[in-house]
Design an enzyme around this catalytic site. Structure first.
Site: not given
Ligand code: RUB
Length: 309
Positions: A125, A194, A204
């Site tokens: 991701c 998340d 996540n």
């Molecule tokens: C994003 C996702 C990220 C976490 C952490 O999912 O799973 O790994 O949100 O991100 P989506 P961060 O694209 O569906 O929002 O470290 O940037 O908070």
């Protein structure tokens, strides 16, 4: 950006990633408070609470969103006049944004210490917290190589490889299902979160749990980078984290799906990785084993059980 515009951008994923979502929501809330032209404190409180609800309802899984929004609107209960409540909302919002940006930097510092010269990392991701650690290690002169997954169906891996490429980090871009094939070449998996439950389970992007399983079997370290506001206080009460299921058309074009009446397309956006498969969670307060999730909720989110009811 207006409240409704921010809510729509979070929903359609123009603004995405748990940390960015939280900061954007808090900014929208501050903007709303700044422009809310009412003189009755009760009405002000009610309008702000509605705004908070609209933002919280945009995406159900990233707990950073309700944690951030609630930390700001909680100020409403403490002040009698509209002006004082407005000021409190604005200063709490600014405080959250500053704290969040600082947390991401601090996580990068701590996470980078776990990365050694010559390491091969895998990420899934697009997580600013996880990427922060990788970029920091690279910035420290460590020679690293990264495997980045494609991330079906929304291709967040594309954002990740652009960032890695810009930094000049040698990167391998692979389809999600190639993780097991390459896992023995990987020293460490770095992902974001998340939400983190009180039992240390990490929610996540869909596919994370499968990667953790492959890493566990291959004895590859699995590290999560997450700010403390991604821990979910309500899991203390036994509440489960809701997994968002998105539009099937993200996975299979509607015209094709319509021809297949017996096929139901499922599109969960997140999954749950059990604590057993996680070696470390890097937070801005330090790197902890997942078993210490309760301590983070108790000590850093500052919410008592009564407040959660
Ligand atoms: C994003 C996702 C990220 C976490 C952490 O999912 O799973 O790994 O949100 O991100 P989506 P961060 O694209 O569906 O929002 O470290 O940037 O908070």
């Amino acid at each position: 950006m207006l409240l409704s515009e921010t809510a729509a951008s979070i929903k359609n994923m123009e603004i995405r990633g748990a940390g960015r979502i939280a900061r954007a929501a808090v900014e929208a809330l501050a903007d709303y408070a700044r422009n809310l032209d009412v003189s009755d404190p009760g009405r002000f409180r009610q309008e702000m609470q509605n705004a908070a609800r609209i933002l919280i309802e945009t995406r159900p899984t990233a707990v950073s969103l309700p944690n951030a929004v609630k930390s700001v609107v909680r100020a409403l209960d403490e002040f009698e006049s509209v002006d004082a409540a407005r000021e409190a909302v604005l200063s709490r919002a600014a405080e959250f944004i500053q704290r969040s940006e600082h947390a991401v930097e601090r996580i990068a510092d701590i996470g980078a210490r776990h990365i050694s010269d010559g390491d091969v990392l895998l990420t899934h991701c697009n997580s600013e917290a996880a990427l922060g650690c990788i970029l920091k290690a690279h910035g420290q002169g460590k020679e690293i190589e990264v495997y980045a997954t494609e991330v079906r169906p929304r291709d967040q891996g594309l954002i990740t490889i652009k960032t890695l490429n810009e930094a000049g980090i040698p990167t391998n871009y692979i389809v999600d299902s190639a993780v097991r094939y390459f896992i023995n070449e990987v020293d460490m998996v770095f992902v974001g979160a998340d939400a983190i439950a009180v039992n240390g389970a990490v929610v996540n992007k869909i596919g994370t749990a499968q990667i953790a399983l492959a890493a566990h079997e291959a004895r590859t370290n699995f590290i999560v980078a997450a700010e403390t506001y991604k821990f979910a206080p309500r899991t203390i009460l036994g509440e489960l984290i809701e997994i968002e299921e998105r539009d099937p058309a993200e996975v299979l074009a509607r015209e094709i799906a319509e021809e297949l009446p017996y096929v139901r397309v499922r599109n969960p956006a997140f999954d749950v990785t059990p604590a057993d498969y996680i070696d470390l969670i890097v937070t801005e307060q330090g790197a902890i084993p997942p078993e210490l999730a309760f301590t983070v909720i108790r000590d850093y989110l500052g919410w008592t059980i009564e407040e959660l009811q």
